[in-house]
Write a protein that holds these residues in place. Structure first.
Motif, PDB file in Angstrom:
ATOM      1  N   TRP A 131      55.494  41.807   1.479  1.00 53.13           N
ATOM      2  CA  TRP A 131      54.497  42.522   2.266  1.00 53.13           C
ATOM      3  C   TRP A 131      53.436  41.580   2.831  1.00 53.13           C
ATOM      4  O   TRP A 131      52.924  41.788   3.938  1.00 53.13           O
ATOM      5  CB  TRP A 131      53.847  43.643   1.456  1.00 53.13           C
ATOM      6  CG  TRP A 131      52.951  43.169   0.327  1.00 53.13           C
ATOM      7  CD1 TRP A 131      53.291  43.043  -0.984  1.00 53.13           C
ATOM      8  CD2 TRP A 131      51.586  42.758   0.435  1.00 53.13           C
ATOM      9  NE1 TRP A 131      52.226  42.580  -1.716  1.00 53.13           N
ATOM     10  CE2 TRP A 131      51.161  42.387  -0.859  1.00 53.13           C
ATOM     11  CE3 TRP A 131      50.674  42.640   1.479  1.00 53.13           C
ATOM     12  CZ2 TRP A 131      49.869  41.930  -1.138  1.00 53.13           C
ATOM     13  CZ3 TRP A 131      49.382  42.192   1.215  1.00 53.13           C
ATOM     14  CH2 TRP A 131      48.988  41.841  -0.076  1.00 53.13           C
ATOM     15  N   GLN A 136      54.800  39.703   5.883  1.00 54.41           N
ATOM     16  CA  GLN A 136      54.795  40.590   7.052  1.00 54.41           C
ATOM     17  C   GLN A 136      53.380  40.798   7.568  1.00 54.41           C
ATOM     18  O   GLN A 136      53.139  40.781   8.773  1.00 54.41           O
ATOM     19  CB  GLN A 136      55.432  41.930   6.701  1.00 54.41           C
ATOM     20  CG  GLN A 136      55.484  42.897   7.881  1.00 54.41           C
ATOM     21  CD  GLN A 136      56.214  44.189   7.547  1.00 54.41           C
ATOM     22  OE1 GLN A 136      56.665  44.386   6.415  1.00 54.41           O
ATOM     23  NE2 GLN A 136      56.328  45.075   8.524  1.00 54.41           N
ATOM     24  N   GLU A 163      51.939  39.685  11.369  1.00 56.87           N
ATOM     25  CA  GLU A 163      51.615  40.708  12.356  1.00 56.87           C
ATOM     26  C   GLU A 163      50.116  40.876  12.597  1.00 56.87           C
ATOM     27  O   GLU A 163      49.714  41.693  13.425  1.00 56.87           O
ATOM     28  CB  GLU A 163      52.214  42.046  11.920  1.00 56.87           C
ATOM     29  CG  GLU A 163      53.738  42.012  11.833  1.00 56.87           C
ATOM     30  CD  GLU A 163      54.333  43.288  11.274  1.00 56.87           C
ATOM     31  OE1 GLU A 163      53.544  44.150  10.819  1.00 56.87           O
ATOM     32  OE2 GLU A 163      55.565  43.435  11.279  1.00 56.87           O
ATOM     33  N   THR A 164      49.282  40.123  11.890  1.00 57.45           N
ATOM     34  CA  THR A 164      47.830  40.270  12.003  1.00 57.45           C
ATOM     35  C   THR A 164      47.207  38.925  12.359  1.00 57.45           C
ATOM     36  O   THR A 164      47.154  38.013  11.529  1.00 57.45           O
ATOM     37  CB  THR A 164      47.212  40.791  10.689  1.00 57.45           C
ATOM     38  OG1 THR A 164      47.939  41.939  10.245  1.00 57.45           O
ATOM     39  CG2 THR A 164      45.752  41.151  10.880  1.00 57.45           C
ATOM     40  N   THR A 168      65.230  44.345  17.265  1.00 57.86           N
ATOM     41  CA  THR A 168      64.298  45.446  17.479  1.00 57.86           C
ATOM     42  C   THR A 168      63.487  45.661  16.215  1.00 57.86           C
ATOM     43  O   THR A 168      64.032  45.933  15.144  1.00 57.86           O
ATOM     44  CB  THR A 168      65.051  46.736  17.845  1.00 57.86           C
ATOM     45  OG1 THR A 168      65.806  46.518  19.046  1.00 57.86           O
ATOM     46  CG2 THR A 168      64.082  47.883  18.066  1.00 57.86           C
ATOM     47  N   HIS A 169      62.163  45.494  16.361  1.00 60.15           N
ATOM     48  CA  HIS A 169      61.288  45.579  15.184  1.00 60.15           C
ATOM     49  C   HIS A 169      60.018  46.336  15.555  1.00 60.15           C
ATOM     50  O   HIS A 169      59.346  46.004  16.528  1.00 60.15           O
ATOM     51  CB  HIS A 169      60.938  44.164  14.702  1.00 60.15           C
ATOM     52  CG  HIS A 169      60.018  44.134  13.509  1.00 60.15           C
ATOM     53  ND1 HIS A 169      60.318  44.780  12.328  1.00 60.15           N
ATOM     54  CD2 HIS A 169      58.815  43.540  13.320  1.00 60.15           C
ATOM     55  CE1 HIS A 169      59.342  44.574  11.457  1.00 60.15           C
ATOM     56  NE2 HIS A 169      58.421  43.828  12.037  1.00 60.15           N
ATOM     57  N   ASP A 170      59.717  47.377  14.797  1.00 59.36           N
ATOM     58  CA  ASP A 170      58.542  48.210  15.052  1.00 59.36           C
ATOM     59  C   ASP A 170      58.532  48.748  16.485  1.00 59.36           C
ATOM     60  O   ASP A 170      57.487  48.796  17.147  1.00 59.36           O
ATOM     61  CB  ASP A 170      57.252  47.428  14.780  1.00 59.36           C
ATOM     62  CG  ASP A 170      56.939  47.343  13.288  1.00 59.36           C
ATOM     63  OD1 ASP A 170      57.585  48.072  12.508  1.00 59.36           O
ATOM     64  OD2 ASP A 170      56.072  46.545  12.909  1.00 59.36           O
ATOM     65  N   GLY A 171      59.709  49.123  16.976  1.00 59.94           N
ATOM     66  CA  GLY A 171      59.817  49.701  18.297  1.00 59.94           C
ATOM     67  C   GLY A 171      59.803  48.702  19.439  1.00 59.94           C
ATOM     68  O   GLY A 171      59.887  49.093  20.605  1.00 59.94           O
ATOM     69  N   VAL A 172      59.699  47.398  19.146  1.00 61.64           N
ATOM     70  CA  VAL A 172      59.679  46.362  20.178  1.00 61.64           C
ATOM     71  C   VAL A 172      61.003  45.599  20.149  1.00 61.64           C
ATOM     72  O   VAL A 172      61.446  45.140  19.095  1.00 61.64           O
ATOM     73  CB  VAL A 172      58.518  45.368  19.954  1.00 61.64           C
ATOM     74  CG1 VAL A 172      58.543  44.260  21.005  1.00 61.64           C
ATOM     75  CG2 VAL A 172      57.184  46.116  20.001  1.00 61.64           C
ATOM     76  N   TYR A 195      57.890  35.728   9.552  1.00 60.14           N
ATOM     77  CA  TYR A 195      58.469  36.847   8.803  1.00 60.14           C
ATOM     78  C   TYR A 195      59.779  37.252   9.468  1.00 60.14           C
ATOM     79  O   TYR A 195      59.826  37.476  10.681  1.00 60.14           O
ATOM     80  CB  TYR A 195      57.500  38.036   8.798  1.00 60.14           C
ATOM     81  CG  TYR A 195      58.093  39.301   8.225  1.00 60.14           C
ATOM     82  CD1 TYR A 195      58.457  39.384   6.886  1.00 60.14           C
ATOM     83  CD2 TYR A 195      58.286  40.432   9.031  1.00 60.14           C
ATOM     84  CE1 TYR A 195      59.003  40.549   6.364  1.00 60.14           C
ATOM     85  CE2 TYR A 195      58.824  41.593   8.519  1.00 60.14           C
ATOM     86  CZ  TYR A 195      59.189  41.648   7.180  1.00 60.14           C
ATOM     87  OH  TYR A 195      59.724  42.797   6.668  1.00 60.14           O
ATOM     88  N   TRP A 249      62.365  40.186   9.451  1.00 55.21           N
ATOM     89  CA  TRP A 249      62.504  41.557   8.990  1.00 55.21           C
ATOM     90  C   TRP A 249      63.934  41.821   8.532  1.00 55.21           C
ATOM     91  O   TRP A 249      64.873  41.102   8.894  1.00 55.21           O
ATOM     92  CB  TRP A 249      62.077  42.541  10.077  1.00 55.21           C
ATOM     93  CG  TRP A 249      62.684  42.315  11.418  1.00 55.21           C
ATOM     94  CD1 TRP A 249      63.794  42.895  11.954  1.00 55.21           C
ATOM     95  CD2 TRP A 249      62.199  41.409  12.423  1.00 55.21           C
ATOM     96  NE1 TRP A 249      64.038  42.435  13.205  1.00 55.21           N
ATOM     97  CE2 TRP A 249      63.078  41.517  13.530  1.00 55.21           C
ATOM     98  CE3 TRP A 249      61.115  40.521  12.501  1.00 55.21           C
ATOM     99  CZ2 TRP A 249      62.896  40.774  14.695  1.00 55.21           C
ATOM    100  CZ3 TRP A 249      60.931  39.788  13.654  1.00 55.21           C
ATOM    101  CH2 TRP A 249      61.809  39.912  14.738  1.00 55.21           C
ATOM    102  N   THR A 263      66.542  43.834   9.138  1.00 56.76           N
ATOM    103  CA  THR A 263      67.711  43.930  10.019  1.00 56.76           C
ATOM    104  C   THR A 263      68.063  42.579  10.630  1.00 56.76           C
ATOM    105  O   THR A 263      69.236  42.250  10.796  1.00 56.76           O
ATOM    106  CB  THR A 263      67.456  44.952  11.141  1.00 56.76           C
ATOM    107  OG1 THR A 263      66.228  44.620  11.825  1.00 56.76           O
ATOM    108  CG2 THR A 263      67.362  46.359  10.576  1.00 56.76           C
TER     109      THR A 263
END
Length: 431
Positions: free
Chosen positions: A104, A107, A111-112, A158-162, A180, A182, A184
């Protein structure tokens, strides 16, 4: 007067839309012909329309709202989960460290990039394990393992809709490093040795980069320019007069036109890519500064607002010494125009022109404009020449009151002088 008639079934009744076809481009409009009845009329007099003001402006700016950051919304520290808040607050106070970063956390730091706390922005940087993906064009015969289809690749990236479909393009140009990976994508890289990619077969390889324990997360104060990725003007440092203009422009969607800019306004807008107003970023565009080579005029051709509609003729005149090119939306030279109550932006009515139906860029249905293609059309005007169009206000139930038509056209001259010509036409409806 030629009539526009559209009949549409509505339940068990029929709604009839009527208006006037404009012949103003080829000569004076024919007088309207009204049928009179021998029976005494009990209807009240139709409202009448009159022009009350026609105005253009020497200056115009446009501020586009980009939200809390041009790079996307910046999350506040308090919006994070407890464990994420612990990481960020430790990083702000000094440094967050761990000997074994959980999934976590990898990730989260991936992403931040920016966070906010008490009106201050921070940039997060981390020393964490990363994965570098490289891709090399190969012959299909050289691949010993499985080759993924492009569809399988697209699902994996495709990750978080992108859909990060360009990942392999970067992987061919020195490698793509990810903080990171993911699930998939991790499964995809473990399953396939190559992928079909735009007609090529690309062999895949991954490298794990580990800086070693302890791993850390740091937070450094970020300026507004850092956050935006370009120069930022903080409006709160400007004079009250400048702040008033900028705040008014920021509150308006589209072009903001005015006269006599306060000292320093145009220079600041030109020197900075963004302006920061009340916690939000806006792009800065000066679209007009100084006298215009155009004039606008409005006249009433038929003042009676009855079933045939009242008619307003708008005229643009070239006041320059050379030919002028003006640009507008479809149809030229004004585009699709609407009117609004003088002191409101909520409701608007359509100024009808048969040119809407004639234009291939304007879509109409039952006397209404349903869509307009985003396109700029050019119209040339000789010195002291004019272009004009007549529009119909064909709502006989329009309430008495004051209304305005507010729009703009672009222009360019032979001397390479470009700008925007904003104008406002105000009219009154009276019984």
């Amino acid at each position: 007067m030629q009539r526009r008639t559209v009949v549409r079934a509505l339940g068990t009744g029929t709604v009839l839309f009527t208006g006037c076809l404009d012949r103003s481009q080829s000569g004076p409009a024919e007088p309207s012909t009204k049928t009179t009845s021998s029976e005494p009329s009990t209807a009240s007099a139709s409202p009448r329309l009159s022009i009350t003001d026609v105005r253009s402006y020497t200056h115009a700016i446009r501020l586009n709202d980009l939200g809390e950051s041009p790079r996307g919304d910046v999350p506040a520290v308090e919006s994070f989960s407890d464990r994420e808040q612990s990481v960020v607050t430790s990083a702000i106070d000094e440094t967050y460290t761990t000997r074994s970063p959980p999934e976590w956390l990898l990730q989260f730091v991936a992403e931040t990039t920016y966070v906010s706390q008490e009106d201050q922005y921070y940039r997060l940087t981390a020393t964490m394990p990363t994965t570098t993906i490289t891709a090399t064009p190969v012959s299909r015969d050289d691949v010993t393992g499985e080759i993924a289809s492009y569809e399988a690749y697209e699902q994996a990236v495709t990750h978080d809709g992108v859909v990060m479909s360009g990942l392999l393009r970067s992987a061919q140009q020195g490698g793509e490093t990810l903080p990171y990976v993911w699930p998939t994508l991790d499964s995809f890289l473990s399953t396939y040795d190559a992928v079909e990619y735009h007609g090529d077969v690309l062999a895949l390889s991954t490298t794990r980069n580990d800086p070693g324990s302890p791993y850390s997360v740091d937070a450094t104060v970020a300026s507004l320019s850092d956050l935006a990725g370009g120069s930022v003007w903080r409006l709160s440092a400007a004079s009250p007069a400048v702040q008033d203009v900028v705040r008014s422009a920021a509150a308006k969607s589209g072009l903001y036109a005015f006269e006599s800019p306060p000292d320093g306004l145009l220079a600041q807008l030109r020197e900075h890519k963004y302006v920061y107003v009340g916690g939000r970023f806006y792009t800065t565009y000066v679209e007009q500064a100084g006298p215009q080579p155009l004039e606008i005029d409005a006249t009433v051709e038929d003042a009676t607002l009855d079933a045939d509609g009242a008619r307003i003729r708008l005229t643009l005149r070239n006041t320059a010494d050379s030919e002028l090119d003006i640009s507008s939306g479809a149809p030229k030279p004004f585009g699709v125009l609407r009117y609004q109550p003088a002191k409101s932006t909520a409701d608007s009515g359509l100024l009808w022109s048969p040119a809407y139906e004639d234009s291939s860029h304007v879509h109409t249905e039952d006397g209404e404009v349903t869509a307009v293609n985003s396109i700029a059309l050019q119209t040339s005007i000789e010195p002291d020449g004019t272009v004009a169009r007549t529009f119909t206000v064909d709502d006989p139930s329009l309430s008495p009151g004051r209304y305005r038509i507010e729009n703009d056209v672009g222009y360019s001259t032979a001397a390479a002088r470009d700008g925007t010509f904003p104008y406002v036409v105000r009219f009154a409806v009276e019984v």
